[in-house]
Design a protein around this motif. Structure first.
Motif, PDB file in Angstrom:
ATOM      1  N   LEU A   1      -3.012   7.840  -2.841  1.00  0.00           N
ATOM      2  CA  LEU A   1      -2.560   6.315  -2.265  1.00  0.00           C
ATOM      3  C   LEU A   1      -2.929   5.177  -3.335  1.00  0.00           C
ATOM      4  O   LEU A   1      -4.078   5.617  -4.213  1.00  0.00           O
ATOM      5  CB  LEU A   1      -3.810   6.150  -1.311  1.00  0.00           C
TER       6      LEU A   1
ATOM      7  N   TYR B   1       0.877  -1.300   0.020  1.00  0.00           N
ATOM      8  CA  TYR B   1      -0.052  -0.027   0.058  1.00  0.00           C
ATOM      9  C   TYR B   1       0.942   1.127  -0.142  1.00  0.00           C
ATOM     10  O   TYR B   1       1.839   1.349   1.128  1.00  0.00           O
ATOM     11  CB  TYR B   1      -0.785   0.106   1.274  1.00  0.00           C
TER      12      TYR B   1
ATOM     13  N   LEU C   1       1.925   5.475  -0.288  1.00  0.00           N
ATOM     14  CA  LEU C   1       1.141   6.792   0.163  1.00  0.00           C
ATOM     15  C   LEU C   1       2.228   7.754  -0.569  1.00  0.00           C
ATOM     16  O   LEU C   1       3.393   7.399  -0.300  1.00  0.00           O
ATOM     17  CB  LEU C   1       1.016   7.088   1.605  1.00  0.00           C
TER      18      LEU C   1
ATOM     19  N   ALA D   1      -7.399   8.013  -3.711  1.00  0.00           N
ATOM     20  CA  ALA D   1      -7.084   6.694  -3.726  1.00  0.00           C
ATOM     21  C   ALA D   1      -7.603   6.158  -4.749  1.00  0.00           C
ATOM     22  O   ALA D   1      -8.668   6.279  -5.346  1.00  0.00           O
ATOM     23  CB  ALA D   1      -7.441   5.957  -2.357  1.00  0.00           C
TER      24      ALA D   1
ATOM     25  N   ALA E   1       0.903   6.172  -7.355  1.00  0.00           N
ATOM     26  CA  ALA E   1       0.408   6.956  -6.125  1.00  0.00           C
ATOM     27  C   ALA E   1       0.970   8.469  -6.366  1.00  0.00           C
ATOM     28  O   ALA E   1       0.187   9.287  -5.810  1.00  0.00           O
ATOM     29  CB  ALA E   1       1.245   6.316  -4.723  1.00  0.00           C
TER      30      ALA E   1
ATOM     31  N   GLY F   1      -3.583   7.891   5.207  1.00  0.00           N
ATOM     32  CA  GLY F   1      -3.703   8.690   4.192  1.00  0.00           C
ATOM     33  C   GLY F   1      -4.705  10.046   4.765  1.00  0.00           C
ATOM     34  O   GLY F   1      -4.145  11.166   4.171  1.00  0.00           O
TER      35      GLY F   1
END
Length: 701
Positions: free
Chosen positions: A562, A459, A461, A606, A590, A531
């Motif tokens: 994100l 994941y 950011l 996102a 991202a 986030g």
């Protein structure tokens, strides 16, 4: 230097380092370590009973005896019925027929003894206490006085058999035995050692007791007893060769289960009453030259648990145990015991090897196989000795293993205590440059510093501060550094508080990820919350700067992108500079999502791939866009906890209708904007939904 000498040098260095760590531990820690080592030595030596007493050692006593019983069962000889010993018994049916259960009828015993005396037995042993007067006592005494066959008569006293006899009974028993003096009948101890719930060893030899029943019988018959003089070791139990093969039915349809074939031939005492001459001749052939034991074989009475009972489930009568003792003497099974010095030497060796292993500070992949090997050895040595006819009753096995673990734990704790401050300093220093969890892994496993990476799903950011570069030209460099440090501190705290890894700082941009090097089940939720918290931290920074100095240029908004996808994560660089980072298209996506916030009039964006992993109900779909430099469209989501639930549901419905019923979706969105006329992100969405390309996406310019 040879490979062997190099290995020795390496081990020597590890031992020296480990010993140095132990010496650097505090005084209290060292004292505790010494006490634990003494405890380990104690358990490795005295895991059966406490020294100087018969009290069991807590924790290990039951385990030691259970392991001994396992050895006894597995090592027991499988034998045919032993024809050297005959049991003449009062069984339940005989007592029913004789119409007397307790005390056992003595007139029947007197008649049976008289008949047995003519049959040529080597010796007779009576496992019955004559401790209460009966009307047939004179008849029995007269019979015993006239016996030509050596006869051992059961004896016990209050000191050694307090649970079986009281003082008044002993007084009568002494008078009964006195009447037999000068005859072939003499007293013999029928005491068995039932310590710890089972009869595993011969009873101790007490100076005020006559010889054990079996000893007395063999002495009188001229049997082999010299080798067993003073023997107090284990009873060598055997197993019936045909045990458990037959199943019987009681005639009423009730299964009686597996029948344990008796090791000794058992004859009811009734057979020796009113004996027909023809039958007497036949029975005499069975008795001649045998050791005859007389006693009870009654259900639920005088049953004895032995060392093999836990495995067979069979509890023989005490009479059978005396038979096993006689058989052991006849077989010459004198089991040598492990000498005291060997037990102490092994205990010291166990503790020493544990301490040395702890000083080596081996990792788990090396330590676990060693511990398994030692466990096999500690348990295996007693088994090997037992199978080679060495008495292992009292030999530690569990004690060795437990002692090793205690000693190893004590030394390891001391070494770790001494190194805790060093590790804390190292972790703190590394933590200033790399994430704390990576720092901890590098401390535990220095080999992680080697170059290389692995493909992981993470994941990602990406954040950026709007207008910071332009602002930095308008204020002094010192203030730029101060503001930047404060900003990065606030955003970094958000990442670390949510369990993320800070990949890098690119000016005022922060790059972070979840899912590596350690993937957690809740990484998606952590990243989702981080986030939104990142944008909130940026807003807090803006207010903080405005309060600090109203003359400073206005700080821009923090924007966050994100995305979830694959990346190669690991250490990259060269011999002089290494960076733990992630590489791949997910990182670029991202970054482009973060940049897309400006034309979208949003703060946090996102991708669908990211949101589908966490499924938060406070994030809403905001259309499909084609990011700059990309051909593949992306469904984007914004965090909107401020919107009522019905409005968030309306946006979800608009996203579903956008492709199939575009006009309806536009109308629904306009109705939603009417309720939130000042919402720039919604108005932006309305513009985009009216200008979709052929693929149903809006292309960012």
């Amino acid at each position: 230097m040879t490979e062997e000498s190099g290995g020795k040098a390496k081990r020597g260095g590890l031992l020296a380092r480990g010993w140095r760590s132990v010496r650097e531990a505090g005084k209290l820690q060292l004292l505790a370590t010494v006490l634990m080592l003494v405890l380990a030595l104690f358990i490795a030596r005295f895991s059966w009973t406490l020294p100087g007493s018969d009290e069991p050692t807590p924790l290990t006593n039951d385990a030691e005896r259970a392991l001994y019983d396992t050895r006894a069962y597995l090592a027991a000889d499988m034998v045919e019925q032993d024809d050297r010993i005959i049991l003449v018994v009062y069984d339940d049916q005989a007592l029913i027929n004789l119409e007397q259960r307790s005390p056992l009828p003595r007139d029947a015993l007197a008649e049976a003894l008289g008949n047995l005396d003519k049959m040529g037995a080597k010796a007779i042993g009576i496992d019955i206490l004559f401790d209460q007067p009966q009307k047939d006592d004179e008849l029995l005494i007269e019979t015993l006085r006239n016996m030509q066959t050596p006869t051992a008569v059961g004896y016990a006293n209050v000191e050694t058999n307090a649970s079986d006899i009281v003082y008044e009974q002993q007084v009568f028993l002494e008078e009964f035995m006195a009447a037999l003096e000068g005859t072939n009948s003499r007293p013999a101890s029928i005491r068995l050692d039932n310590s710890f719930g089972a009869t595993r060893i011969w009873p101790t030899i007490e100076p005020d007791l006559p010889p054990l029943l079996g000893r007395a019988m063999l002495e009188d018959a001229g049997g082999p007893v010299e080798a067993f003089e003073g023997y107090e070791g284990s009873i060598v139990y055997r197993r019936a060769l045909r045990a458990g093969l037959d199943e019987m039915d009681d005639g009423a349809g009730q299964d009686q289960g597996n029948i344990e074939e008796p090791l000794f031939q058992s004859i009811s005492i009734e057979l020796f009453l009113d004996l027909d001459p023809a039958v007497a001749e036949f029975v005499a052939q069975q008795i001649e030259g045998k050791y005859v034991l007389i006693g009870g074989d009654i259900v639920d009475y005088d049953r004895v648990e032995t060392s093999i009972t836990p495995w067979t489930g069979f509890e023989p009568a005490g009479l059978s145990v005396h038979g096993e003792i006689i058989a052991q003497m006849l077989d010459g099974k004198v089991l040598p015991q492990v000498p005291e010095w060997a037990l102490w030497m092994m205990a010291v060796l166990v503790v020493a090897t544990a301490a040395l292993t702890a000083l080596l500070e081996w990792p788990a992949p090396k330590l676990v196989p060693l511990l398994l090997l030692l466990a096999v050895m500690f348990v295996g040595i007693p088994f090997w000795l037992h199978f080679n006819d060495v008495d292992t009753y009292g030999l530690p096995a569990v004690g060795w293993l437990v002692g090793w673990i205690i000693a190893f734990t004590a030394v390891t704790a001391a070494a770790r205590s001494a190194g805790a401050a060093q590790r804390s300093f190292a972790q703190g220093a590394l933590g200033k440059y790399i994430p704390r969890d990576i720092a901890q892994q590098i401390i535990d496993q220095p080999e992680l510093l080697s170059l290389g990476g692995e493909k992981r799903e993470i994941y990602v950011l990406f954040s950026d501060l709007e207008g910071f570069t332009k602002m930095s030209h308008a204020i002094p460099p010192e203030m730029v550094a101060k503001l930047l440090n404060r900003y990065l501190e606030m955003l970094s705290k958000v990442v670390l508080d949510h369990g993320g890894v800070i990949d890098k700082y690119v000016g005022d941009a922060v790059v972070a990820f979840w899912g590596a090097p350690i993937a957690r089940p809740d990484d998606a939720e952590r990243a989702t919350k981080a986030g939104y918290a990142m944008w909130q931290a940026g807003e807090d920074f803006r207010r903080e700067v405005a309060e600090m100095d109203p003359n400073l240029p206005k700080i821009g908004k923090t924007r966050v992108g994100l995305h979830f996808g694959e990346a190669v994560v690991g250490n990259f660089g060269g011999d002089t500079r290494i960076q733990y980072t992630a590489l791949g298209d997910s990182m670029n996506t991202a970054a482009r999502l973060e940049a897309a916030n400006k034309p979208l009039d949003s703060n946090v964006s996102a991708s669908r791939e990211f949101i589908e992993k966490s499924n938060p109900d406070w994030w809403v779909p905001m259309g499909r866009i084609v990011l700059r430099g990309r051909a593949r469209p992306v469904d984007i989501y914004h965090p909107r906890p401020d919107l009522p639930e019905e409005d968030r549901e309306a946006l979800a419905e608009i996203a579903q209708l956008s492709d199939s019923k575009h006009d309806v979706a536009v109308q629904s969105l306009d109705a939603l904007i009417a309720r939130h006329p000042d919402d720039k992100a919604l108005r932006n969405y309305a513009t985009r939904i009216r200008n979709l390309n052929d693929g149903g996406a809006y292309v960012l310019g």
